[in-house]
Design a protein around this motif. Structure first.
Motif, PDB file in Angstrom:
ATOM      1  N   ASP A  83       0.839  -1.204   0.000  1.00 46.62           N
ATOM      2  CA  ASP A  83       0.000   0.000   0.000  1.00 46.62           C
ATOM      3  C   ASP A  83       0.873   1.251   0.000  1.00 46.62           C
ATOM      4  OD1 ASP A  83      -2.198  -1.556  -0.047  1.00 46.62           O
ATOM      5  OD2 ASP A  83      -2.734  -1.323   2.075  1.00 46.62           O
ATOM      6  N   GLU A  86       2.292   1.648  -3.557  1.00 44.07           N
ATOM      7  CA  GLU A  86       1.270   2.117  -4.502  1.00 44.07           C
ATOM      8  C   GLU A  86       0.839   3.552  -4.177  1.00 44.07           C
ATOM      9  OE1 GLU A  86      -2.739   0.538  -4.549  1.00 44.07           O
ATOM     10  OE2 GLU A  86      -2.595   0.140  -6.698  1.00 44.07           O
ATOM     11  N   ALA A 110       1.479  -3.649  -7.503  1.00 50.62           N
ATOM     12  CA  ALA A 110       1.377  -2.486  -6.607  1.00 50.62           C
ATOM     13  C   ALA A 110       2.194  -1.313  -7.156  1.00 50.62           C
ATOM     14  CB  ALA A 110       1.851  -2.858  -5.204  1.00 50.62           C
ATOM     15  N   CYS A 111       3.093  -1.606  -8.115  1.00 50.70           N
ATOM     16  CA  CYS A 111       3.845  -0.520  -8.759  1.00 50.70           C
ATOM     17  C   CYS A 111       2.924   0.173  -9.772  1.00 50.70           C
ATOM     18  CB  CYS A 111       5.085  -1.087  -9.455  1.00 50.70           C
ATOM     19  SG  CYS A 111       6.225  -1.880  -8.294  1.00 50.70           S
ATOM     20  N   HIS A 112       3.389   1.305 -10.280  1.00 54.00           N
ATOM     21  CA  HIS A 112       2.500   2.079 -11.149  1.00 54.00           C
ATOM     22  C   HIS A 112       2.646   1.703 -12.609  1.00 54.00           C
ATOM     23  CE1 HIS A 112       3.445   4.653  -7.525  1.00 54.00           C
ATOM     24  NE2 HIS A 112       2.172   4.310  -7.385  1.00 54.00           N
ATOM     25  N   ARG A 140      -6.267  -6.924  -7.450  1.00 52.83           N
ATOM     26  CA  ARG A 140      -5.642  -6.048  -8.450  1.00 52.83           C
ATOM     27  C   ARG A 140      -5.658  -6.678  -9.846  1.00 52.83           C
ATOM     28  NH1 ARG A 140      -1.898  -4.413  -4.197  1.00 52.83           N
ATOM     29  NH2 ARG A 140      -2.271  -2.226  -3.691  1.00 52.83           N
ATOM     30  N   ARG A 199      -2.923   4.012 -10.131  1.00 50.74           N
ATOM     31  CA  ARG A 199      -2.991   2.997  -9.071  1.00 50.74           C
ATOM     32  C   ARG A 199      -4.080   1.996  -9.434  1.00 50.74           C
ATOM     33  NH1 ARG A 199      -2.734   7.952  -5.808  1.00 50.74           N
ATOM     34  NH2 ARG A 199      -0.547   8.171  -5.215  1.00 50.74           N
ATOM     35  N   SER A 201      -5.466  -0.165  -7.625  1.00 46.78           N
ATOM     36  CA  SER A 201      -6.507  -0.288  -6.592  1.00 46.78           C
ATOM     37  C   SER A 201      -7.621   0.748  -6.780  1.00 46.78           C
ATOM     38  CB  SER A 201      -5.896  -0.132  -5.198  1.00 46.78           C
ATOM     39  OG  SER A 201      -5.384   1.177  -5.039  1.00 46.78           O
TER      40      SER A 201
END
Ligand code: 3H9
Length: 706
Positions: A83, A86, A110-112, A140, A199, A201
């Motif tokens: 988290d 991200e 979680a990376c962009h 995700r 992101r 998420s």
């Protein structure tokens, strides 16, 4: 400062490198290192973007599976790290090479942005461990790849190529030049745009892209093919949550279901399987610096179903094969079967026509042993008969060049006797392939008394190279698998003579999860083949002095009921469907009368399971006690990969721990008392006795004084 996660700066780009051989698994040190590195990225005003990459052969291959058993795994903290990554406003680019698997792909998601080399693969294989992705992968992946592909990838566990991942939006760019330089350029570019980071998420799955029956269909498929693996049904629930709920509400659903899987016995069994298979490839006592022999050309003697299948393994791996037969007719027939197999694979779209031709071109037929002279390994796959095999080994001892390895594909015979027949026993070992040899993953590698260490090591390495799971066995009747099969089949037949039907015996065994009960298995393998094995064993003096021993299979063979191929064996076959046959029931009743066996009508499924499987476990314990097998996990590997034992039960020895070694021993004693033990069928092995008296489990192996 972490020793396994480094941070360097390249201008305004932070380059974070995970360096934890062999596969950069996310153990505690890596998780802590990532947390620290990205805190630095967050806090250093000079850093405007970051690249996450890995040293060594692969990107992060997932959580450290060993931590699930040791209790060191802390999912909560890792979630917080993801988290945090991200949540950064500075773009973070994951640079993927090798395989980004499980927690590794979850980290990348979680990376962009994600970039990868062309031969990289990405996947969420947790299901193969009885788990589901536990670091928001189920939430995700569907958001970026769509619910259909997301569900498919998570429920099958199969990784996909970089190209396919790019098409699905999982990877943004495939980089054909230097991966790190390319990733740094992407990071600088994103930072220069000064736009908000993307992101996953914060994305939503577009309901219009979700097929209406996606989840119902997935559940129906599970129902058609039931499995003891606890993960698939829960994976469906997670992906459903990803579609229906906001990310913040989907994550706790995943966390709850992940924990349920993690705590299940089945996942523990599948994790055991993962490590057991890898451990099996390691041979205790072999010098580390042993010089391997070069294998550039392989010879196979005998082009029957087995020989042809064996040859295909090597051709598939690009190795040329010389296939020797006694007559042109047999050779032509063998090569035609091989081509037929390849054509069938091509028809299913799994090989191209040119690949078929390439592989066929690697197979060279011959009628002359002299053509084996340039082979580095020659495997005999002739009829399972001691005299014939001895003659072949003697021939090979002369025909093979010095330094060539000679292997026998015998499934039961004495490899030491065959090795002596060759005149060069140090070059000889057993390579017991399982039928169909081009499909089955198991390879029992039989180490003879005089097999040279480098011969064994070479074959173990080669086996892994052709995609097999090799397990070493010492020399004894039937090696690991077929030796343990013997008491299993013995009790099957006694149960039939006492009044159980083949369908009842198979039903009970299959209810436990085995792919096929013993009667169906022999009908498929051939009643004639099974009966001949018993006859050979009798000739070699390996059978008890009991006229009722395996009497059913002998009778079926004499009646011409050779199994599926003659549409009759233990069963009668109606359109390939097995049905109980009154003729077999009568035959069993007649045999019972002849041998003074009492008929009963109270045989329960539990009795069938105990009587077939507990003696099998007892035999496994004997195999360990005699040093035929190095570890209980090796035995489990044999049974899972060669005999259809369910992986989610962990193999027979792992399962014995589940039902309790004490319980197994008690029930063996119970049957000894109730059935009589004139032939020592129920004698408990010394190892089992010791385990009971010391409260040991197979999981405690190796026991302290060994
Ligand atoms: C997960 O990620 C759950 C998350 O969702 C939860 C939140 C984070 N852990 O196979 P190899 C060892 S679950 C520990 O012979 P290859 C292996 O035991 C995980 N150890 O090499 C062996 O050790 P040794 C999801 C691991 O080149 C050595 O590495 N990920 C792990 O044929 C070499 O392995 C997976 O299921 C691990 N994760 O294949 C991926 N992975 O030398 C599992 C490997 O002492 N791994 N080891 O015998 C693989 O599929 C293959 O190992 C891989 C390399 C394709 C990576």
């Amino acid at each position: 400062m972490s020793t396994v996660v480094r941070l360097e700066t390249r201008g305004s780009v932070a380059v974070v490198c995970v360096d934890k051989p062999p596969v950069n698994a996310l153990g505690r040190a890596v998780r802590d290192g990532l947390q620290q590195a990205f805190e630095q990225v967050r806090d250093d005003d000079g850093i405007r973007s970051a690249v996450l990459h890995c040293a060594g052969r692969t990107f992060v291959a997932g959580a450290d599976i060993a931590e699930f058993d040791s209790g060191a795994f802390d999912g909560q903290l890792f979630h917080q790290t993801l988290d945090m990554i991200e949540g950064l406003d500075k773009p973070v680019v994951a640079a993927i090479h090798g395989t980004a698997l499980g927690g590794g792909l979850e980290l990348a998601l979680a990376c962009h942005s994600r970039v990868a080399v062309p031969d990289a693969k990405v996947g969420l294989p947790e299901v193969t461990l009885g788990l589901l992705p536990g670091a928001a992968g189920t939430q995700r992946l569907p958001r970026i790849a769509g619910a259909s592909l997301g569900l498919d990838m998570i429920i099958t566990g199969k990784p996909i190529s970089a190209k396919r991942a790019q098409e699905a939006g999982i990877i943004d760019q495939v980089i054909k030049t230097d991966l790190l330089e390319g990733a740094i350029a992407v990071a600088e570019n994103l930072a220069a745009q000064d736009a908000p980071v993307r992101r996953i998420s914060e994305m939503q799955v577009d309901p219009a892209t979700v097929p209406a029956s996606l989840f119902d269909d997935a559940r129906a498929t599970l129902q058609r093919r039931p499995t003891g693996n606890p993960a698939p049904e829960r994976i469906i629930q997670c992906v459903e949550a990803a579609v229906k709920l906001p990310f913040a509400e989907g994550v706790p659903v995943e966390a709850r279901l992940f924990r349920e899987c993690l705590n299940s016995r089945e996942s523990a069994a599948l994790r055991h399987r993962f490590f057991a298979e890898r451990e099996a490839a390691k041979v205790p006592g072999l010098p580390k610096d042993v010089q391997l022999r070069d294998i550039r050309r392989v010879g196979v003697v005998g082009a029957g179903t087995m020989g042809g299948g064996i040859a295909m393994n090597f051709a598939n791996a690009g190795l040329p094969v010389t296939l020797v037969e006694a007559s042109q007719e047999a050779l032509d027939r063998g090569l035609a079967i091989v081509r037929d197999n390849y054509d069938t694979t091509a028809a299913k779209g799994r090989l191209t026509e040119s690949q078929v031709e390439e592989r066929m071109a690697l197979l060279q037929g011959s009628l002359d042993d002299a053509d084996l002279g340039d082979c580095d390994l020659v495997i005999e796959a002739v009829f399972e008969n001691m005299d014939i095999k001895r003659q072949v080994l003697a021939r090979l001892g002369k025909a093979c060049k010095p330094g060539a390895i000679i292997a026998s594909n015998t499934s039961t015979l004495d490899v030491d006797a065959l090795a002596q027949a060759s005149g060069r026993p140090a070059d000889v070992l057993g390579m017991h392939f399982f039928s169909p040899a081009n499909v089955m993953r198991l390879l029992e590698v039989v180490r003879g008394a005089e097999t040279a260490p480098e011969v064994l090591a070479t074959v173990m390495r080669l086996a892994r190279g052709i995609g097999k799971v090799p397990v070493v066995s010492g020399v004894c009747y039937g090696f690991i698998g077929n030796r343990m099969l013997e008491p299993y089949l013995r009790e099957t037949e006694f149960l039939l003579m006492e009044g159980a039907t083949p369908a009842q015996v198979d039903g009970a065994i299959q209810s436990l999860g085995l792919a096929m009960g013993p009667c169906r298995m022999i009908d498929l393998a051939g009643v004639d083949v099974a009966a001949k094995v018993v006859q050979e064993n009798r000739k070699a003096g390996g059978l008890p002095d009991d006229p009722a021993y395996r009497a059913v299979v002998q009778k079926l063979m004499a009646m011409g009921r050779h199994g599926q191929k003659t549409k009759a064996g233990y069963y009668r076959y109606e359109n390939r469907k097995p049905v109980d046959d009154p003729e077999v029931m009568q035959l069993c009743a007649d045999l019972a009368k002849e041998h003074g066996i009492s008929r009963r009508d109270d045989i329960s499924d539990q009795e069938i399971i105990e009587r077939c499987l507990y003696p099998l476990i007892n035999e496994g314990a004997r195999i360990l006690e005699e040093g035929i097998s190095y570890r209980p996990g090796d035995i489990d590997t044999v049974w899972i990969n060669g005999y259809g034992f369910p992986d989610w039960l962990g193999g027979p020895m792992f399962w014995a721990d589940t039902v309790g070694v004490q319980n197994v021993a008690d029930r063996l004693a119970h049957y000894a008392e109730h059935r009589g033990d004139a032939h020592a069928y129920w004698d408990r092995s010394a190892l089992l006795e010791r385990m009971v008296s010391q409260g040991l489990r197979f999981a405690d192996w190796p026991f302290s004084d060994r």
